[in-house]
Design an enzyme around this catalytic site. Structure first.
Site, PDB file in Angstrom:
ATOM      1  N   THR A  99       0.790  -0.867   0.239  1.00  0.00           N
ATOM      2  CA  THR A  99      -0.256  -0.267  -0.497  1.00  0.00           C
ATOM      3  C   THR A  99       0.740   1.241  -0.194  1.00  0.00           C
ATOM      4  O   THR A  99       1.613   1.748   0.840  1.00  0.00           O
ATOM      5  CB  THR A  99      -0.895   0.211   1.292  1.00  0.00           C
ATOM      6  N   LYS A 175      -6.610   0.864  -3.585  1.00  0.00           N
ATOM      7  CA  LYS A 175      -6.491   0.763  -1.611  1.00  0.00           C
ATOM      8  C   LYS A 175      -6.770   1.309  -0.721  1.00  0.00           C
ATOM      9  O   LYS A 175      -7.235   1.630   0.065  1.00  0.00           O
ATOM     10  CB  LYS A 175      -5.188  -0.258  -2.657  1.00  0.00           C
ATOM     11  N   LYS A 243       0.366   2.730  10.237  1.00  0.00           N
ATOM     12  CA  LYS A 243       0.951   3.319   8.636  1.00  0.00           C
ATOM     13  C   LYS A 243       0.267   3.938   7.153  1.00  0.00           C
ATOM     14  O   LYS A 243       0.126   4.809   6.615  1.00  0.00           O
ATOM     15  CB  LYS A 243       1.675   1.815   7.692  1.00  0.00           C
TER      16      LYS A 243
END
Lengths: 308, 308
Positions: A99, A175, A243
């Site tokens: 990602t 995403k 994250k």
């Protein structure tokens, strides 16, 4: 099946290992690498080759799947010292699954294409079990040639491949949008469940009723059972969402787009990590609420009596 | 079917009217009232009696369904001047369906039971179409006698009745937890969709992909089509969530329970209402984001060129 390919898998965490094993099962010759030993050992045991570096794993391979944690690691394992780009076969395919911000995906694609490689921006979702089963969902974008080269690999690792556009960055964007919602829904599920506890409700019944109501979400149905069972072994860790929501937050700030809901959720994951639960399951946000409010959850020591 | 009952329905908005019509269809004698004319006219046209006051609607009735906006209105139509409690048959049933704090539900139940009535704390969900079809979901709590008396009415209005406990307040609590999640998920869906627009994504494709992914929610799937169609006619209005998340927020504050995600969502509904969209569909939060970020959504005039 298609003819066997030489494939490198860079990153053998729970997702990368599952993908590597799926490729082995599909008959491909797989070399993988990871800093950590367990992934390498598992790949070797399954008939793959455990390499010491990305460059070694990728030597002469026609494709490299990069399944590391973020953009910085992706850049390092591709283009850094001992990186895969130096040893891949000419015209090979790079499939990038971490990602990352769309701008990073575009940057890596440009660099890869300049070096004569095809690049597929291909973030994945589905979790470790689906990775192992070869049943991931892939949100992919890239040139027709990249898709064409990726087809035998994607068919081995994915149940669903969304073909989202002709250039890198689009897959990454999808995403990121998914992660925004997923992170918010986890944090909201935790907030709501411990709030329900504060109202004196039976949490099993709350799960049952809300799952059938307009308040439900995929994450509510997936994560609340962890709370009900008091099982915070990491199926997906808090640190994934500090994250990923961090990336979401960075993109919003750099693009002057306000994201107040995502920002609240990010702060809850940060607080949960700060309270010592970074490597625990992301449903641990519920434990944070319970500790703050002095409430007892299944399997959790009541606050004040814990020894941890 | 069971023998016909004399039933009062207090509040003939989209939910109350649907419930009243379902009761008429089931053969009950229904008298209803509302400040607004359209609900009364629709009930009369369907064969019910349009009453001028709650007291008139409830005169001699064996049950009163209260389907008004909040606790204050519930208190007024039951116990205020011209309230239903003064005229209901002795031992009648009160079914209270407005979303309210559990403490209010307990207070009204105590007062009703003191006056010799049965009281069912019975918030509803499902929306106007399911109300009209007699297919609501009811989250109910109350004494066994209240449930017993309510059975023929609930079978006419609901597809699902969750029996949640033996006293008032539990039904209200479940509804409040559901509304917390529902409100957060609507706001998050709007944040995510306009963020996706800011990333240059095709919103129809985003809806299609996210609906199949871990980022989905019941509200995402239900409300995002309103954004894609540019249709902000109120299926459920922004003002419902300023109200319901306001109740959530009040309960959290009075119970010293922090609700940062719900608080963010509440502020977004408040901001959307402040921008003139209080009576529009709750997916209008997306229009707020689009106006702030200077982005164009389907059916929406680009900011700066609008005449509204």
């Amino acid at each position: 099946m298609a003819s066997p390919l030489d494939v490198a898998v860079i990153g053998l965490g729970s997702m990368g290992l599952g993908m590597a094993l799926s490729l082995v099962r599909a008959g491909h010759r797989v070399a993988g690498c990871d800093i950590a030993e367990p992934g390498r050992a598992a790949l070797a045991a399954a008939g793959g080759h455990a390499a010491a570096t990305p460059a070694e794993a990728a030597r002469g391979a026609s494709a490299a799947l990069v399944v590391v944690v973020n953009a910085a690691q992706t850049e390092a394992v591709l283009f850094g010292p001992e990186g895969a780009a130096a040893t891949l076969a000419p015209g090979a395919l790079i499939v990038s699954s971490a990602t990352m911000a769309p701008a990073d995906a575009r940057r890596f694609a440009a660099r890869a294409e300049e070096a004569g490689f095809h690049y597929l921006d291909a973030p994945i979702s589905g979790g470790a079990a689906k990775a192992e089963a070869g049943a991931l969902t892939v949100m992919a974008s890239g040139s027709p040639a990249a898709f064409e080269a990726a087809r035998p690999l994607l068919s081995a690792i994915a149940a669903t491949v969304h073909e989202l556009g002709g250039e890198a960055g689009i897959g990454a964007s999808f995403k990121i949008v998914n992660q925004l919602l997923a992170g918010v829904h986890i944090a909201a599920a935790c907030e709501a469940m411990v709030f329900a506890k504060s109202l004196g409700l039976d949490l099993d019944r709350v799960f049952e009723v809300i799952s059938q109501s307009a308040g439900t979400s995929w994450m509510f149905e997936n994560r609340v059972p962890h709370i009900l069972e008091g099982d915070y072994r990491p199926k997906s860790a808090v640190s994934i969402f500090t994250k990923d929501l961090g990336i979401v937050s960075d993109i919003g700030r750099s693009g002057s787009f306000p994201l107040p809901i995502a920002a609240s959720a990010l702060q809850l994951f940060v607080a949960t990590a700060a309270a010592g639960m970074a490597r625990d399951d992301d449903a641990s946000v519920a434990r944070l609420y319970a500790r703050i409010a002095g409430l007892d959850l299944p399997g959790e020591t009541p606050p004040g009596t814990e020894t941890r």
